[in-house]
Scaffold this motif. Sequence first.
Motif, PDB file in Angstrom:
ATOM      1  N   ILE A  62     -25.613   8.657  -3.388  1.00 49.76           N
ATOM      2  CA  ILE A  62     -26.479   7.922  -2.460  1.00 49.76           C
ATOM      3  C   ILE A  62     -26.890   8.781  -1.265  1.00 49.76           C
ATOM      4  O   ILE A  62     -27.973   8.631  -0.729  1.00 49.76           O
ATOM      5  N   ASN A  63     -26.039   9.704  -0.871  1.00 53.36           N
ATOM      6  CA  ASN A  63     -26.312  10.533   0.296  1.00 53.36           C
ATOM      7  C   ASN A  63     -27.359  11.611   0.032  1.00 53.36           C
ATOM      8  O   ASN A  63     -27.806  12.273   0.967  1.00 53.36           O
ATOM      9  N   GLN A  64     -27.772  11.773  -1.212  1.00 55.00           N
ATOM     10  CA  GLN A  64     -28.810  12.737  -1.569  1.00 55.00           C
ATOM     11  C   GLN A  64     -30.206  12.123  -1.556  1.00 55.00           C
ATOM     12  O   GLN A  64     -31.190  12.835  -1.675  1.00 55.00           O
ATOM     13  N   LEU A  65     -30.290  10.819  -1.412  1.00 53.86           N
ATOM     14  CA  LEU A  65     -31.584  10.138  -1.429  1.00 53.86           C
ATOM     15  C   LEU A  65     -32.331  10.373  -0.120  1.00 53.86           C
ATOM     16  O   LEU A  65     -31.707  10.527   0.935  1.00 53.86           O
ATOM     17  N   PRO A  66     -33.665  10.355  -0.173  1.00 53.50           N
ATOM     18  CA  PRO A  66     -34.434  10.362   1.078  1.00 53.50           C
ATOM     19  C   PRO A  66     -34.013   9.157   1.921  1.00 53.50           C
ATOM     20  O   PRO A  66     -33.629   8.110   1.379  1.00 53.50           O
ATOM     21  N   LEU A  67     -34.107   9.281   3.218  1.00 49.90           N
ATOM     22  CA  LEU A  67     -33.584   8.262   4.121  1.00 49.90           C
ATOM     23  C   LEU A  67     -34.120   6.861   3.832  1.00 49.90           C
ATOM     24  O   LEU A  67     -33.359   5.895   3.812  1.00 49.90           O
ATOM     25  N   HIS A  68     -35.429   6.720   3.564  1.00 45.31           N
ATOM     26  CA  HIS A  68     -35.976   5.372   3.332  1.00 45.31           C
ATOM     27  C   HIS A  68     -35.404   4.746   2.059  1.00 45.31           C
ATOM     28  O   HIS A  68     -35.172   3.543   2.007  1.00 45.31           O
ATOM     29  N   LEU A  69     -35.116   5.553   1.033  1.00 45.67           N
ATOM     30  CA  LEU A  69     -34.509   5.022  -0.191  1.00 45.67           C
ATOM     31  C   LEU A  69     -33.027   4.746   0.013  1.00 45.67           C
ATOM     32  O   LEU A  69     -32.488   3.759  -0.502  1.00 45.67           O
ATOM     33  N   LYS A  70     -32.376   5.596   0.757  1.00 50.24           N
ATOM     34  CA  LYS A  70     -30.959   5.388   1.066  1.00 50.24           C
ATOM     35  C   LYS A  70     -30.781   4.066   1.799  1.00 50.24           C
ATOM     36  O   LYS A  70     -29.897   3.275   1.472  1.00 50.24           O
ATOM     37  N   LYS A  71     -31.649   3.787   2.775  1.00 52.14           N
ATOM     38  CA  LYS A  71     -31.578   2.529   3.517  1.00 52.14           C
ATOM     39  C   LYS A  71     -31.802   1.333   2.595  1.00 52.14           C
ATOM     40  O   LYS A  71     -31.134   0.301   2.722  1.00 52.14           O
ATOM     41  N   LEU A  72     -32.734   1.458   1.675  1.00 45.01           N
ATOM     42  CA  LEU A  72     -33.006   0.375   0.730  1.00 45.01           C
ATOM     43  C   LEU A  72     -31.783   0.113  -0.155  1.00 45.01           C
ATOM     44  O   LEU A  72     -31.390  -1.036  -0.363  1.00 45.01           O
ATOM     45  N   VAL A  73     -31.193   1.177  -0.672  1.00 46.88           N
ATOM     46  CA  VAL A  73     -30.009   1.020  -1.534  1.00 46.88           C
ATOM     47  C   VAL A  73     -28.859   0.411  -0.738  1.00 46.88           C
ATOM     48  O   VAL A  73     -28.185  -0.504  -1.225  1.00 46.88           O
ATOM     49  N   ILE A  74     -28.640   0.877   0.484  1.00 49.06           N
ATOM     50  CA  ILE A  74     -27.566   0.320   1.315  1.00 49.06           C
ATOM     51  C   ILE A  74     -27.792  -1.174   1.535  1.00 49.06           C
ATOM     52  O   ILE A  74     -26.855  -1.977   1.454  1.00 49.06           O
ATOM     53  N   GLN A  75     -29.023  -1.547   1.798  1.00 53.70           N
ATOM     54  CA  GLN A  75     -29.370  -2.953   2.006  1.00 53.70           C
ATOM     55  C   GLN A  75     -29.068  -3.781   0.760  1.00 53.70           C
ATOM     56  O   GLN A  75     -28.638  -4.925   0.845  1.00 53.70           O
ATOM     57  N   PHE A  76     -29.276  -3.193  -0.405  1.00 58.43           N
ATOM     58  CA  PHE A  76     -29.135  -3.911  -1.666  1.00 58.43           C
ATOM     59  C   PHE A  76     -27.699  -3.911  -2.211  1.00 58.43           C
ATOM     60  O   PHE A  76     -27.345  -4.768  -3.023  1.00 58.43           O
ATOM     61  N   LEU A  77     -26.862  -2.984  -1.778  1.00 59.78           N
ATOM     62  CA  LEU A  77     -25.527  -2.836  -2.369  1.00 59.78           C
ATOM     63  C   LEU A  77     -24.696  -4.124  -2.408  1.00 59.78           C
ATOM     64  O   LEU A  77     -24.058  -4.381  -3.436  1.00 59.78           O
ATOM     65  N   PRO A  78     -24.667  -4.947  -1.367  1.00 57.21           N
ATOM     66  CA  PRO A  78     -23.864  -6.183  -1.484  1.00 57.21           C
ATOM     67  C   PRO A  78     -24.276  -7.062  -2.666  1.00 57.21           C
ATOM     68  O   PRO A  78     -23.431  -7.594  -3.382  1.00 57.21           O
ATOM     69  N   ARG A  79     -25.571  -7.186  -2.897  1.00 60.48           N
ATOM     70  CA  ARG A  79     -26.048  -7.979  -4.039  1.00 60.48           C
ATOM     71  C   ARG A  79     -25.678  -7.292  -5.359  1.00 60.48           C
ATOM     72  O   ARG A  79     -25.290  -7.944  -6.319  1.00 60.48           O
ATOM     73  N   PHE A  80     -25.785  -5.961  -5.398  1.00 64.12           N
ATOM     74  CA  PHE A  80     -25.428  -5.202  -6.592  1.00 64.12           C
ATOM     75  C   PHE A  80     -23.938  -5.366  -6.901  1.00 64.12           C
ATOM     76  O   PHE A  80     -23.555  -5.577  -8.054  1.00 64.12           O
ATOM     77  N   PHE A  81     -23.088  -5.298  -5.878  1.00 63.82           N
ATOM     78  CA  PHE A  81     -21.648  -5.423  -6.088  1.00 63.82           C
ATOM     79  C   PHE A  81     -21.248  -6.841  -6.500  1.00 63.82           C
ATOM     80  O   PHE A  81     -20.227  -7.016  -7.169  1.00 63.82           O
TER      81      PHE A  81
END
Length: 105
Positions: free
Chosen positions: A71-90
């Motif tokens: 996740i830390n290799q993603l561009p910042l805007h994608l990293k933020k999107l993934v972080i936002q989505f992680l609770p739903r993914f988990f």
Amino acid sequence: MSDYDSVMWDRLGGLLVEYVENFLLKKYNNTKFSLEPTYTVDYEIKDIDRLFSHTCSSDYWVLKIMACENINQLPLHLKKLVIQFLPRFFEEYPEYAAHKSLIVK
């Protein structure tokens, strides 16, 4: 990347597409006969236009996420999107909650 990791990133990317599509349906479809989101949209996606500003297939945001190894290799805007989505993914895939490639630095 192991097969396990590939499957996880594919699942994450696929569910993120649905997440973004639901947001777009809620935000832009206000007509009587429009499609409804598949679940309640209780979130905002910042920089939504940036997701669709790709100029070639290798720049397509979903493919970048699916090809990701950390996740830390993603561009910042994608990293933020993934972080936002992680609770739903988990919620859907709790077995990935401790996966080392999803630990944000």
